[in-house]
Design an enzyme around this catalytic site. Sequence first.
Site, mmCIF file in Angstrom:
data_model
loop_
_atom_site.group_PDB
_atom_site.id
_atom_site.type_symbol
_atom_site.label_atom_id
_atom_site.label_comp_id
_atom_site.label_asym_id
_atom_site.label_seq_id
_atom_site.Cartn_x
_atom_site.Cartn_y
_atom_site.Cartn_z
ATOM 1 N N GLY A 215 -22.305 14.539 39.559
ATOM 2 C CA GLY A 215 -21.745 14.950 38.273
ATOM 3 C C GLY A 215 -22.107 16.356 37.849
ATOM 4 O O GLY A 215 -22.130 16.660 36.655
ATOM 5 N N SER A 216 -22.372 17.245 38.807
ATOM 6 C CA SER A 216 -22.682 18.636 38.418
ATOM 7 C C SER A 216 -21.466 19.291 37.778
ATOM 8 O O SER A 216 -21.595 20.093 36.854
ATOM 9 C CB SER A 216 -23.161 19.440 39.622
ATOM 10 N N ASN A 217 -20.267 18.909 38.219
ATOM 11 C CA ASN A 217 -19.061 19.440 37.563
ATOM 12 C C ASN A 217 -18.918 18.856 36.162
ATOM 13 O O ASN A 217 -18.599 19.564 35.215
ATOM 14 C CB ASN A 217 -17.816 19.116 38.397
ATOM 15 N N LEU B 15 -14.021 9.217 43.691
ATOM 16 C CA LEU B 15 -13.613 8.942 45.080
ATOM 17 C C LEU B 15 -12.543 7.867 45.220
ATOM 18 O O LEU B 15 -12.061 7.622 46.319
ATOM 19 C CB LEU B 15 -14.855 8.572 45.906
ATOM 20 N N ASN C 132 -7.446 17.019 39.031
ATOM 21 C CA ASN C 132 -8.536 16.841 39.991
ATOM 22 C C ASN C 132 -8.925 18.197 40.545
ATOM 23 O O ASN C 132 -8.132 19.132 40.566
ATOM 24 C CB ASN C 132 -8.062 15.931 41.135
ATOM 25 N N HIS D 276 -10.414 19.850 44.039
ATOM 26 C CA HIS D 276 -10.689 19.543 45.447
ATOM 27 C C HIS D 276 -11.400 20.756 46.055
ATOM 28 O O HIS D 276 -10.948 21.899 45.852
ATOM 29 C CB HIS D 276 -9.381 19.239 46.190
ATOM 30 N N ASP E 192 -4.919 13.998 46.576
ATOM 31 C CA ASP E 192 -4.868 15.463 46.725
ATOM 32 C C ASP E 192 -3.470 16.032 46.930
ATOM 33 O O ASP E 192 -3.317 17.110 47.507
ATOM 34 C CB ASP E 192 -5.739 15.903 47.926
HETATM 35 C C1 GRF Z 1 -17.116 18.552 44.080
HETATM 36 O O1 GRF Z 1 -17.262 19.229 45.306
HETATM 37 C C2 GRF Z 1 -15.643 18.468 43.765
HETATM 38 O O2 GRF Z 1 -14.894 19.557 44.261
HETATM 39 C C3 GRF Z 1 -15.230 17.225 44.497
HETATM 40 O O3 GRF Z 1 -16.326 16.342 44.406
HETATM 41 C C4 GRF Z 1 -17.522 17.104 44.196
HETATM 42 C C5 GRF Z 1 -18.165 16.602 42.938
HETATM 43 O O4 GRF Z 1 -19.457 17.070 42.878
HETATM 44 N N1 GRF Z 1 -14.053 16.672 43.905
HETATM 45 P P1 GRF Z 1 -20.318 16.712 41.539
HETATM 46 O O5 GRF Z 1 -20.462 15.204 41.486
HETATM 47 O O6 GRF Z 1 -19.549 17.254 40.371
HETATM 48 O O7 GRF Z 1 -21.626 17.414 41.750
#
Ligand code: GRF
Length: 188
Positions: free
Chosen positions: A12-14, A86, A103, A105, A146
């Site tokens: 979940g870093s994003n 996922l 999304n 990718h 995707d």
């Molecule tokens: C990221 O690389 C994003 O591009 C892909 O899944 C990963 C998620 O990473 N869809 P995080 O869980 O947000 O760290």
Amino acid sequence: MKNIAIFASGDGSNAQNIIDFFKSSYSGVEVRLIISNNPMANVLNRAKKAGIPSLIVDRNTFYNSSQTAERLMAENIDLIVLAGFLWKVPENLIKSFPDKIINIHPALLPKFGGKGMFGMNVHKAVVEAKEKQSGISIHFVNEDYDEGRLISQHTCEIAESDTPEIVAGKIHQLEMDYFPKAIFDLLN
Ligand code: GRF
């Protein structure tokens, strides 16, 4: 106020980056809900720390009921953001939120996308293919992995000596730099 829900399966870093970006109220955007299919996902800890409600979905509920769509509508969600989610998005959710699911990718679609292409699998494939550049693709979500309409792409150079881990680091930086802004632009 525009409301977003983030779907994530892992660290979940994003999601964290998006939460931090919109934390200030003047942004006019609020992260209202975090949804995960993985009860052990660290993104759930991040949601808790940020005081954001979260929902864990199981396959039966997610694919065989409209409960998820109903909860999202109850929260007046304007945009669903997949950030490392996922599972494929079920038809009922796509129909309930047309052109409102996006999304990110970690590659330059249409290359290096599709089922099984996530995380290090992507960067290993890019290095094996001796690509000179990689990048991120932000796109609308349809019923296939995707394959939805592209919103934006951002690239980085790949050196011959780059390992998949080095590529992953470059891609991660692009995600941090561009994903929240893409969400903001979509909502305004
Ligand atoms: C990221 O690389 C994003 O591009 C892909 O899944 C990963 C998620 O990473 N869809 P995080 O869980 O947000 O760290």
